[in-house]
Design an enzyme around this catalytic site. Structure first.
Site, PDB file in Angstrom:
ATOM      1  N   TYR A 160      15.510  19.247  20.373  1.00 30.13           N
ATOM      2  CA  TYR A 160      15.296  18.572  19.094  1.00 30.13           C
ATOM      3  C   TYR A 160      15.286  19.578  17.945  1.00 30.13           C
ATOM      4  O   TYR A 160      15.966  19.384  16.926  1.00 30.13           O
ATOM      5  CB  TYR A 160      13.984  17.790  19.130  1.00 30.13           C
ATOM      6  CG  TYR A 160      13.719  17.000  17.877  1.00 30.13           C
ATOM      7  CD1 TYR A 160      14.366  15.790  17.646  1.00 30.13           C
ATOM      8  CD2 TYR A 160      12.821  17.457  16.916  1.00 30.13           C
ATOM      9  CE1 TYR A 160      14.127  15.059  16.488  1.00 30.13           C
ATOM     10  CE2 TYR A 160      12.573  16.730  15.765  1.00 30.13           C
ATOM     11  CZ  TYR A 160      13.229  15.540  15.551  1.00 30.13           C
ATOM     12  OH  TYR A 160      13.000  14.821  14.390  1.00 30.13           O
ATOM     13  N   LYS A 217      18.044  19.861  14.849  1.00 30.76           N
ATOM     14  CA  LYS A 217      17.707  19.690  13.439  1.00 30.76           C
ATOM     15  C   LYS A 217      18.007  20.955  12.634  1.00 30.76           C
ATOM     16  O   LYS A 217      18.451  20.869  11.476  1.00 30.76           O
ATOM     17  CB  LYS A 217      16.246  19.281  13.293  1.00 30.76           C
ATOM     18  CG  LYS A 217      15.951  17.899  13.862  1.00 30.76           C
ATOM     19  CD  LYS A 217      16.851  16.826  13.261  1.00 30.76           C
ATOM     20  CE  LYS A 217      16.532  15.442  13.764  1.00 30.76           C
ATOM     21  NZ  LYS A 217      17.400  14.393  13.161  1.00 30.76           N
ATOM     22  N   ASP A 236      28.020   3.668  19.228  1.00 26.96           N
ATOM     23  CA  ASP A 236      27.376   4.861  19.759  1.00 26.96           C
ATOM     24  C   ASP A 236      27.837   6.031  18.900  1.00 26.96           C
ATOM     25  O   ASP A 236      29.019   6.395  18.929  1.00 26.96           O
ATOM     26  CB  ASP A 236      27.782   5.054  21.220  1.00 26.96           C
ATOM     27  CG  ASP A 236      27.206   6.321  21.833  1.00 26.96           C
ATOM     28  OD1 ASP A 236      26.596   7.135  21.111  1.00 26.96           O
ATOM     29  OD2 ASP A 236      27.394   6.509  23.055  1.00 26.96           O
TER      30      ASP A 236
END
Length: 260
Positions: free
Chosen positions: A158, A162, A65
């Site tokens: 998201y 990024k 993980d």
């Protein structure tokens, strides 16, 4: 121009499917020893490892993980034991998360995206740099996205992750450059992978998607994989601290092609 990665020790996170699998295949084809990190679908990892070994290469499957610091350290220690270190890290693992407007998003779900996409990339980069800096060589290639610069309604976690990966990479590149280590990002646009099949398999959504891509086609996983190999090789030895967009021109704002 000949790209030769023979004997280079490479780790690809999230490397058993989609973009990760394509990247792993591309590095193995260039002679690299490829470690494939995964969390689910071990059978897909086993298939890739067998494929690479049968072709005469070296490969490992490593379950971890990437948001767990201890699991990351254990994974890198396995690579140390098998190959004596690492030359190239491709931080590919990531998730989009569930779509939700900012004021409707669940904090835990929002945070999970950050934990995997940003924290996970940092933890892997940290472990790789601890090994690359002393050996005075190495490349950390972080997978960003066109959404490090393009907003995306419903996916604030998201886009934040990024954009964070991009700036993190610049800072790490600045720190590592004096030691002969490069850190940079590759940013895919719309790529045909199983994870976004709902978009490219529907004629209407696919038609709309193409209006966002000046080159007029969706990208293939191999488009990203080939560029990843180039960026990690000595061919790109003077590139660090930046993002290379592989997006068919999506970040060129095609809606302005006919005027403002």
């Amino acid at each position: 121009m000949d790209i030769d990665l023979t004997g280079k020790r490479v780790l690809v996170t999230g490397g058993n499917s989609g973009l990760g699998a394509a990247i792993a295949k591309a590095f193995s084809a260039e002679g690299a020893c490829v470690a494939i990190n995964y969390l689910v679908n071990p059978e897909e990892t086993d298939t890739l490892v067998k494929q690479f070994v049968t072709a005469g290469g070296k490969a490992l499957g490593l379950m971890a993980d990437i948001s767990d610091a201890e699991a990351i350290e254990a994974m890198f220690e396995e690579i140390d034991e098998a190959w004596g270190g690492i030359d190239i890290l491709v931080n590919n693992a990531g998730i989009d998360g569930h779509a939700a407007l900012g004021w409707e998003a669940e904090p835990d779900a929002w945070g999970k995206v950050i934990d995997i996409n940003l924290k996970g990339a940092f933890l892997c980069a940290r472990a790789a740099l601890k090994r690359m800096v002393p050996q005075k060589s190495g490349v950390v290639l972080n997978t960003s996205s066109v959404h490090e610069v393009i907003a995306w309604t419903g996916y604030s976690a998201y886009t934040a992750s990024k954009a964070g990966v991009s700036m993190m990479s610049k800072s790490l590149a600045q720190e590592a450059a004096p030691h002969g280590v490069r850190v940079l990002c590759i940013a895919p646009g719309a790529i045909r992978t199983p994870i976004n099949k709902a978009v490219w398999s529907d004629p209407e959504t696919y038609k709309d998607l193409l209006t966002k891509i000046p080159l007029g086609r969706i990208g293939e996983a191999e488009d990203i994989a080939r560029m990843a190999v180039v960026l990690a090789s000595d061919v790109a030895g003077y590139i660090t601290g930046t993002t290379v967009f592989v997006d068919g021109g999506m970040t060129d704002y095609p809606s302005f092609a006919h005027g403002g």
